[in-house]
Design an enzyme around this catalytic site. Structure first.
Site, PDB file in Angstrom:
ATOM      1  N   THR A 100      41.471  -9.229 -40.984  1.00 27.00           N
ATOM      2  CA  THR A 100      41.186  -8.576 -42.193  1.00 27.00           C
ATOM      3  C   THR A 100      40.947  -9.651 -43.123  1.00 27.00           C
ATOM      4  O   THR A 100      41.650 -10.828 -43.085  1.00 27.00           O
ATOM      5  CB  THR A 100      42.041  -7.670 -42.622  1.00 27.00           C
ATOM      6  OG1 THR A 100      43.161  -8.488 -43.169  1.00 27.00           O
ATOM      7  CG2 THR A 100      42.279  -6.435 -41.610  1.00 27.00           C
ATOM      8  N   SER A 101      40.229  -9.562 -44.307  1.00 29.58           N
ATOM      9  CA  SER A 101      40.155 -10.572 -45.336  1.00 29.58           C
ATOM     10  C   SER A 101      40.132  -9.601 -46.993  1.00 29.58           C
ATOM     11  O   SER A 101      39.270  -8.821 -46.795  1.00 29.58           O
ATOM     12  CB  SER A 101      38.812 -11.447 -45.129  1.00 29.58           C
ATOM     13  OG  SER A 101      38.688 -11.987 -46.219  1.00 29.58           O
TER      14      SER A 101
END
Ligand SMILES: *[C@@H]1O[C@H](CO)[C@@H](O)[C@H](O)[C@H]1NC(C)=O
Ligand SMILES: *[C@@H]1O[C@H](CO)[C@@H](O)[C@H](O)[C@H]1NC(C)=O
Ligand SMILES: *[C@@H]1O[C@H](CO)[C@@H](O)[C@H](O)[C@H]1NC(C)=O
Ligand SMILES: *[C@@H]1O[C@H](CO)[C@@H](O)[C@H](O)[C@H]1NC(C)=O
Ligand SMILES: *[C@@H]1O[C@H](CO)[C@@H](O)[C@H](O)[C@H]1NC(C)=O
Ligand SMILES: *[C@@H]1O[C@H](CO)[C@@H](O)[C@H](O)[C@H]1NC(C)=O
Ligand SMILES: *[C@@H]1O[C@H](CO)[C@@H](O)[C@H](O)[C@H]1NC(C)=O
Length: 708
Positions: free
Chosen positions: A275-276
């Site tokens: 995830t970012s």
């Protein structure tokens, strides 16, 4: 009399009915300060030697949540959500020793979980293994002690607050909170499997799960990397989860100082691996090049063939160039989701509280796959793409960037002759298709570079099960683990169809990443950092599901465990030098104003700054305290209305002359809209160390100014 009896009889009936519908639990919540040295210390997360802290934006906190059965003190769990990059074996060991000394066998390796927000702007140097210490110039005892003492204090406060109450559970969709940073690896997962999730976030889990403690707080899980604030920031902060906690707690008790609220907001991390928070995507920052401003090459995250210019962008990237606006925006998205859950009709939680914990040696672990085949994990190794870093921060360890740069790192000078051993044919085959860059599982000089033994732990609270993981699972890896554990809980009749499973971590030990086998084959950063080889996830699924029976109301026996990992902290290398002494410039004194506030009148939106004769803040971390205050004159008396943990204030320390030991401190405050008109001043709280003698504290005060 009869008229009075009737209502009380009804009240009695209702409470009996409630007791049937909803279990009573023993609940305790507490917060404490865990901020290490805010200057001259490497920051944790990006593994960048250049990221040395120079001041403070927000203090790091540990939040403790105790949940127990009301009638059996042995059935109790304590979940720590700490504003740090990852849990650690050494920190956990020290905390457990301190808790055992105070509470006997109440809080143990089995029921105590040290989970992290996985933030990347905190103080570094606290991990026990060598690899994450390299850029921090080894172990930093001050950071380690601050975290250990702070977590113990958070547990003390939670323990002191124990009282009965009820729990409830729910989830909601969060939009604009995360984005997959390795989508081409995700696409390697089977199409049929991906099809199950097209309406559930697709390549990211968009669900926030929340356990409500009623009016006392909550614990939530949502996966998003703590990389909103960029690698080039040098102010100690908490990233988006710590900011979300601050914003939520401040909204409930706006006049309490940060960290002193009684409502505790837990924003915990989940399957965070791929995830970012940089939700706009990754772009080339290559001034003068034809591809400047274009999206990076998708499969390799490169610009013109190298990773250095490829950077993810958060929602506020045009507003400042260190990521602070994006940080607040990603925090707010999580706050809004938690608020909507807290004000909705959540499902009551009922049932027993249980925990299970074992140690698992993941080097050479042999197990049986669901299809009956035997599989094995490998001693730890990092692949080449580990050096490439990610679009959140091309986070290469400095020493692998080339021969020339390595000579700048004195710790590397000591350990380079013990560079990790050349992998054997067996290790190469076991880790395939990973090309091995660092064979850390075989590097144990001067002490192990990576962990081999990890903590495997689960908590059960009624129908909620927390899978507490020693690393960063990718989105699909998290789904597979959750689904397998949930199916096992139902098949074993431990929980019915209402079984609700969350992943929490990175917690306890940091064993890097965990991808699916298909993602591993692609060998992006997450695959290259899946240290125990292609079967890492399957080994964890096997182990966690095998432990499910121990969450039963009446479990039979205890699970077998590998040996606890060796203690390394006492032999840790530490190259950070202490403070030698502080001195004011000739003719001046500590705390004296060097540059006063510039004006007599300010308005909302302005920034007020004062500069003082300073001393090194490493002399006293002022845990539970503050390096600054904004005071307001109220009825003739000064009252502190802001501390160093309000995001509107900043504490900066600058060394002026190393030889003369002089330094300056800037205290600044950006006035929030809605700040009451009145008379204010800035204060600085410092501690100086003489050449001979003991440390003493002093105060600096700016001139008064008014807000119109
Ligand atoms: C969200 O909660 C609902 C109701 O309990 C449940 O059916 C659903 O599976 C949950 N979603 C996730 C992703 O866990
Ligand atoms: C990029 O990744 C996608 C998805 O995994 C794959 O289909 C494609 O072949 C890759 N392209 C290159 C140039 O490697
Ligand atoms: C910090 O890094 C970001 C991301 O690479 C970049 O856009 C920004 O310009 C940098 N800021 C400063 C002050 O160097
Ligand atoms: C793993 O197995 C290999 C080959 O048998 C052996 O050399 C190595 O010492 C083992 N590693 C660990 C950590 O047990
Ligand atoms: C690195 O060292 C080599 C040999 O000393 C030199 O030729 C080269 O220019 C150096 N590279 C940098 C980036 O300084
Ligand atoms: C500290 O404040 C002074 C006075 O406003 C200013 O000149 C200086 O640039 C500031 N220093 C830092 C590091 O921000
Ligand atoms: C600041 O305000 C206080 C309280 O009114 C007063 O005693 C003091 O003289 C003022 N200081 C300055 C420099 O105006």
């Amino acid at each position: 009399m009869a008229r009075l009896l009737l209502p009380s009889f009804l009240v009695l009936c209702t409470s009996v009915l409630n007791a049937v519908a909803q279990s009573q639990y023993l609940l305790g919540l507490g917060i404490a300060d865990i901020t290490g040295p805010v200057v001259e210390t490497n920051m944790m997360g990006y593994a960048s030697l250049a990221q040395t802290d120079t001041g403070l934006h927000q203090r790091q906190r540990a939040r403790a949540f105790i949940i127990g059965e009301t009638d059996n003190t042995a059935n109790r769990v304590v979940f720590i959500n700490a504003d740090i990059a990852m849990g650690d074996t050494g920190i956990r060991r020290a905390i457990l020793a301190a808790l055992a000394a105070k509470y006997g066998s109440l809080y143990t390796a089995q029921n105590f979980a040290l989970s992290s927000t996985h933030q990347h702007s905190g103080v570094g140097g606290y991990l026990e293994n060598l690899l994450p210490q390299l850029t921090a110039l080894g172990f930093v005892p001050q950071t380690y002690n601050a975290i250990v003492q702070g977590v113990v204090l958070a547990v003390d406060r939670a323990h002191a607050s124990l009282k009965t109450g009820t729990l409830s559970l729910g989830n909601t969709t969060v939009t604009g909170g995360n984005r997959n940073r390795s989508p081409t690896a995700y696409l390697a997962n089977p199409a049929e499997e991906r099809a199950l999730y097209v309406n559930e976030g697709d390549d990211q889990d968009k669900i926030m799960s929340l356990l409500s403690f009623g009016t006392r707080g909550f614990l939530s899980w949502f996966p998003v990397h703590g990389t909103s604030i960029y690698e080039n920031n040098t102010l100690v902060s908490t990233d988006n989860k710590g900011m979300a906690a601050y914003l939520y707690e401040a909204s409930i008790e706006p006049n309490a100082m940060p960290g002193s609220q009684t409502f505790v907001a837990g924003f915990a991390q989940a399957n965070v691996g791929d995830t970012s928070p940089n939700i706009l995507g990754a772009f080339c920052e290559s001034p003068g090049k034809p591809y400047d401003g274009m999206p990076c090459q998708a499969n390799t995250s490169t610009c013109g063939g190298t990773v250095q210019d490829c950077h993810g962008r958060g929602p506020g990237f045009t507003l400042d160039n260190l990521g602070f606006h994006s940080n607040e925006m990603i925090a707010q998205v999580q706050v809004d989701a938690a608020k909507s859950l807290m004000s909705s009709n959540l499902k009551p939680v009922t049932g027993s509280v249980r925990s299970v914990h074992v140690y698992l040696n993941m080097a050479n672990h042999t197990f049986t796959l669901p299809n009956g085949q035997t599989a094995q994990t490998c001693p730890a190794a990092m692949g080449y793409s580990f050096a490439g870093g990610t679009t959140d921060g091309p986070g290469a360890l400095d020493f692998i960037q080339g021969d020339n740069s390595t000579s700048q790192n004195p710790l590397w000078e000591i350990v380079k002759s013990f560079i990790t051993p050349i992998p054997s044919a067996a290790q190469t085959a076991c880790q395939a298709p990973k090309p091995i860059l660092l064979n850390t599982g075989y590097a144990s000089f001067p002490y192990p570079w990576s962990p081999s033994t990890v903590d495997i732990q689960m908590f059960k609270v009624g129908n909620l099960v927390m899978i507490i993981v020693p690393g960063e699972l990718t989105t699909m890896a998290g789904r597979r683990l959750r689904n397998a554990v949930r199916a096992q809980l139902i098949a074993s009749k431990i929980i019915d169809d209402s079984a609700y499973v969350v992943v929490a971590g990175p917690a306890n030990t940091y064993a890097h990443y965990i991808t699916t086998r298909e993602e591993y084959a692609v060998q992006r950063y997450e695959g290259a950092s899946t240290i125990f080889g292609p079967r890492t996830l399957e080994a964890y699924i096997d182990k966690y599901t095998s432990l499910v029976p121990f969450l039963a109301d009446k479990p039979s026996g205890t699970p077998s465990s590998d040996a606890a990992p060796p203690e390394l902290t006492s032999s840790a290398l530490s190259l950070q030098t202490g403070v030698v002494f502080d001195a004011p410039p000739i003719g001046k004194s500590f705390g004296q104003v060097l540059v006063d506030v510039a004006k007599t009148t300010y308005k909302a939106g302005d920034t007020v700054v004062a500069q003082f004769v300073g001393a090194n803040p490493r002399n006293n971390l002022r845990l539970e305290g503050t390096f600054l205050s904004v005071d307001q004159l109220i009825s003739g008396a000064w009252k502190a209305v802001r501390s160093d943990s309000h995001p509107s204030t900043i504490y900066r320390w600058t060394r002026v002359n190393t030889f003369l030991a002089t330094s300056n401190v800037n205290v600044s405050w950006t006035i929030e809209s809605g700040t009451p008109a009145g008379t204010y001043r800035l204060r600085y709280f410092g501690d100086s160390k003489p050449f001979i003698g003991s440390i003493s504290s002093f105060t600096g005060t700016s001139s008064n100014f008014t807000i119109a």
